[in-house]
Design a protein around this motif. Structure first.
Motif, PDB file in Angstrom:
ATOM      1  N   GLY A 128      40.767   2.908 -22.514  1.00  0.00           N
ATOM      2  CA  GLY A 128      39.727   2.157 -21.830  1.00  0.00           C
ATOM      3  C   GLY A 128      39.223   1.023 -22.701  1.00  0.00           C
ATOM      4  O   GLY A 128      39.867   0.630 -23.671  1.00  0.00           O
ATOM      5  N   VAL A 129      38.041   0.511 -22.336  1.00  0.00           N
ATOM      6  CA  VAL A 129      37.469  -0.655 -23.005  1.00  0.00           C
ATOM      7  C   VAL A 129      36.144  -0.251 -23.639  1.00  0.00           C
ATOM      8  O   VAL A 129      35.336   0.436 -23.015  1.00  0.00           O
ATOM      9  CB  VAL A 129      37.258  -1.794 -21.985  1.00  0.00           C
ATOM     10  N   LEU A 130      35.944  -0.674 -24.890  1.00  0.00           N
ATOM     11  CA  LEU A 130      34.677  -0.408 -25.577  1.00  0.00           C
ATOM     12  C   LEU A 130      33.620  -1.390 -25.082  1.00  0.00           C
ATOM     13  O   LEU A 130      33.860  -2.597 -25.057  1.00  0.00           O
ATOM     14  CB  LEU A 130      34.854  -0.612 -27.087  1.00  0.00           C
ATOM     15  N   ASP A 131      32.454  -0.873 -24.687  1.00  0.00           N
ATOM     16  CA  ASP A 131      31.389  -1.806 -24.334  1.00  0.00           C
ATOM     17  C   ASP A 131      30.545  -2.101 -25.578  1.00  0.00           C
ATOM     18  O   ASP A 131      30.798  -1.550 -26.654  1.00  0.00           O
ATOM     19  CB  ASP A 131      30.572  -1.276 -23.149  1.00  0.00           C
ATOM     20  N   THR A 132      29.583  -2.989 -25.446  1.00  0.00           N
ATOM     21  CA  THR A 132      28.835  -3.443 -26.627  1.00  0.00           C
ATOM     22  C   THR A 132      28.020  -2.312 -27.244  1.00  0.00           C
ATOM     23  O   THR A 132      27.684  -2.363 -28.423  1.00  0.00           O
ATOM     24  CB  THR A 132      27.909  -4.612 -26.261  1.00  0.00           C
ATOM     25  N   ALA A 133      27.707  -1.274 -26.456  1.00  0.00           N
ATOM     26  CA  ALA A 133      26.942  -0.153 -26.996  1.00  0.00           C
ATOM     27  C   ALA A 133      27.857   0.831 -27.741  1.00  0.00           C
ATOM     28  O   ALA A 133      27.390   1.856 -28.236  1.00  0.00           O
ATOM     29  CB  ALA A 133      26.209   0.563 -25.870  1.00  0.00           C
ATOM     30  N   GLY A 134      29.143   0.539 -27.808  1.00  0.00           N
ATOM     31  CA  GLY A 134      30.070   1.424 -28.507  1.00  0.00           C
ATOM     32  C   GLY A 134      30.527   2.591 -27.665  1.00  0.00           C
ATOM     33  O   GLY A 134      31.071   3.567 -28.186  1.00  0.00           O
ATOM     34  N   ILE A 135      30.307   2.503 -26.349  1.00  0.00           N
ATOM     35  CA  ILE A 135      30.777   3.562 -25.442  1.00  0.00           C
ATOM     36  C   ILE A 135      32.109   3.142 -24.847  1.00  0.00           C
ATOM     37  O   ILE A 135      32.282   1.989 -24.433  1.00  0.00           O
ATOM     38  CB  ILE A 135      29.746   3.828 -24.319  1.00  0.00           C
ATOM     39  N   LEU A 136      33.085   4.064 -24.860  1.00  0.00           N
ATOM     40  CA  LEU A 136      34.390   3.756 -24.286  1.00  0.00           C
ATOM     41  C   LEU A 136      34.354   4.063 -22.786  1.00  0.00           C
ATOM     42  O   LEU A 136      34.145   5.206 -22.393  1.00  0.00           O
ATOM     43  CB  LEU A 136      35.486   4.574 -24.957  1.00  0.00           C
ATOM     44  N   VAL A 137      34.553   3.018 -21.982  1.00  0.00           N
ATOM     45  CA  VAL A 137      34.646   3.204 -20.534  1.00  0.00           C
ATOM     46  C   VAL A 137      36.125   3.429 -20.233  1.00  0.00           C
ATOM     47  O   VAL A 137      36.929   2.494 -20.258  1.00  0.00           O
ATOM     48  CB  VAL A 137      34.086   1.982 -19.784  1.00  0.00           C
TER      49      VAL A 137
END
Lengths: 155, 245, 82
Positions: free
Chosen positions: A107-116
């Protein structure tokens, strides 16, 4: 040995050595790219790119799985026992997905460091045993092997 | 030692040896496969995590193990053919290629079938899986390269070089799960220390590995015998063998 | 026995199609590997026998029946040239 044959043997061995060296150098140059996934400690250290499709692999932390009551969204934390990454995924999880088991999420890392994540794969270890043996081992000692999944990394 | 090697290079001797070898080993190999399959499918206990899908291990691992070993045999035959110019080594190299290719395909296909219920995907571009796919292409490459040349002596030389170059892939396949972060699990059977697989599953697995090795040997010898018959169809010794077996 | 019934072995708790599919594929390919050189050898043998018939060989009957009777052997000793 016949000198002609000796010469051909040397040529054949040189071919093998040179091609091995070539492939070895290519593998060394690509070493980061041959890894299927990043361990959480590399993600936390900022080695994984943001906004691009990556894979993160680790063990699902006990008690971290939170399932949504309205849709198929699941949030969980993976660890390599050095750092943790939170992953959120909407969809059907593989049968072997469970707390304390290995997963690889793409998936893609968002700016909060959570992997979607768009895909979650179960990673199982090399241990095979009948259920009775597993039940007998339960509680006596931690299951061997689960931590060894990351033996090639820092853990 | 040298006399044995010399005999191996003689078509009539090998033809006769193949007949004796197959009479004993082919039934043994087929029986081994049958017992191994029944043991793996019905007698071995289910796995504590994977349930019954793990039963694919009893064909997946033997096929992969023998496909890797077969590549070394093919490359060794290529080396002998290249250096010593022994015709029988060419025949052996060509006899191994389709068998090794088929076993590699079996390992990949059963791996995909096993991957769907356990990993959640048929195919992953994992280091182990991808290097195994390269092995399949190497086997197919040797087969295709031989057909591509009109001059069969040149074809054999080209195939031998390709086979030798490809040997670099074998340690990569073997060590890929240790060198890189990979979805594929590491080896369960360990030569040193305790295996990570319970003995009730290890024994049928070892039986299957033995049966696959023996089947591989039988099919290679069958292919070589067929190739010898084809090459020497005008020879007096073959006439002798066919009329007075 | 890991299963209580044939039905259970066939279903394998939902994994039946995967396991049976993998085994079927494997054994189909292994059978092909064994049978194809056998058929090839049989065909070559038939071609050789057909050639003898054209040449009017006396060993014809023996070759076709595969009997090991020492008939009038006109074939020379096996050459051991590699």
């Amino acid at each position: 040995m016949h000198p002609k044959r000796q010469q051909r043997l040397i040529i054949a061995l040189v071919i093998v050595l040179l091609s091995s060296a070539t492939v070895g150098l290519v593998a060394y140059a690509l070493r980061g790219n041959i890894n299927l996934f990043y361990p959480p400690s590399e993600v936390v250290a900022g080695k994984a790119p943001l906004g691009r499709n990556i894979r993160v692999g680790g063990m699902v932390v006990d008690g971290s799985i939170k399932r949504s009551t309205t849709d198929l969204t699941t949030t969980f934390i993976v660890t390599d026992y050095a750092a943790e990454v939170t992953i959120t995924y909407t969809g059907i999880l593989p049968d072997l997905f469970a707390e304390g088991e290995g997963v690889v999420a793409a998936g893609v890392l968002d700016t909060a460091g959570i992997l979607v994540a768009s895909e979650v794969l179960a990673k199982h270890d090399e241990n095979y045993m009948p259920p009775e043996v597993a039940a007998a081992l339960e509680g006596k000692q931690p299951r061997t092997g689960t931590a060894k999944i990351y033996r090639n990394g820092e853990v | 030692m040298w006399s044995v090697i010399h005999k191996m290079g003689s078509p009539p001797w090998f033809y006769r040896f193949a007949g004796v070898f197959l009479r004993w080993c082919l039934p043994l190999a087929l029986a081994g496969l049958l017992v191994g399959a029944l043991w793996g499918l019905f007698i071995a206990p289910p796995d504590f995590r994977q349930g019954n899908s793990y039963r694919i291990i009893f064909i997946h691992v033997p096929a992969a193990v023998v496909a890797l070993a077969g590549y070394y045999l093919m490359a060794f035959a290529g080396l002998v053919s290249l250096v010593w110019k022994i015709k029988m080594a060419d025949t052996a190299m060509r006899a191994v290629a389709p068998v090794g290719g088929a076993l590699t395909f079996i390992a990949l296909a059963t791996g995909a079938i096993w991957g769907k219920p356990t990993w959640g995907a048929w195919w992953v571009w994992d280091a182990r899986v991808t290097s195994m796919l390269i092995l399949l292409f190497l086997y197919l490459g040797v087969i295709a390269l031989f057909e591509a040349y009109e001059n069969k002596a040149v074809a054999a030389r080209a195939c031998a070089v390709l086979a030798l170059v490809g040997t670099v892939n074998i340690p990569i396949i073997y060590k890929s799960v240790d060198w890189w972060y990979s979805l594929h699990q590491p080896a369960s059977i360990k030569f040193t220390g305790e295996s990570a697989i319970d003995s009730s599953m290890l024994y049928p697995l070892l039986l299957n590995i033995g049966a696959f090795y023996l089947t591989f040997a039988c099919v290679v010898v069958l292919n070589m015998r067929a190739a010898l018959m084809n090459i020497h169809r005008q020879s007096a010794w073959l006439t002798q063998e066919l009329t007075h077996p | 026995m890991a299963f209580d019934s044939f039905e259970a072995a066939w279903q394998m708790a939902g994994h039946g199609p995967y396991v049976w599919g993998a085994y079927a594929l494997t054994f189909a390919l292994l059978c092909y590997l064994v049978v194809s050189p056998v058929l090839q050898m049989r065909q070559i043998r038939r071609q050789i026998v057909a050639q003898w018939r054209r040449q009017g060989s006396t060993d014809l009957a023996v070759a076709e029946s595969g009997d090991a009777k020492p008939a009038a052997a006109n074939s020379p000793e096996a050459s051991n040239a590699p």
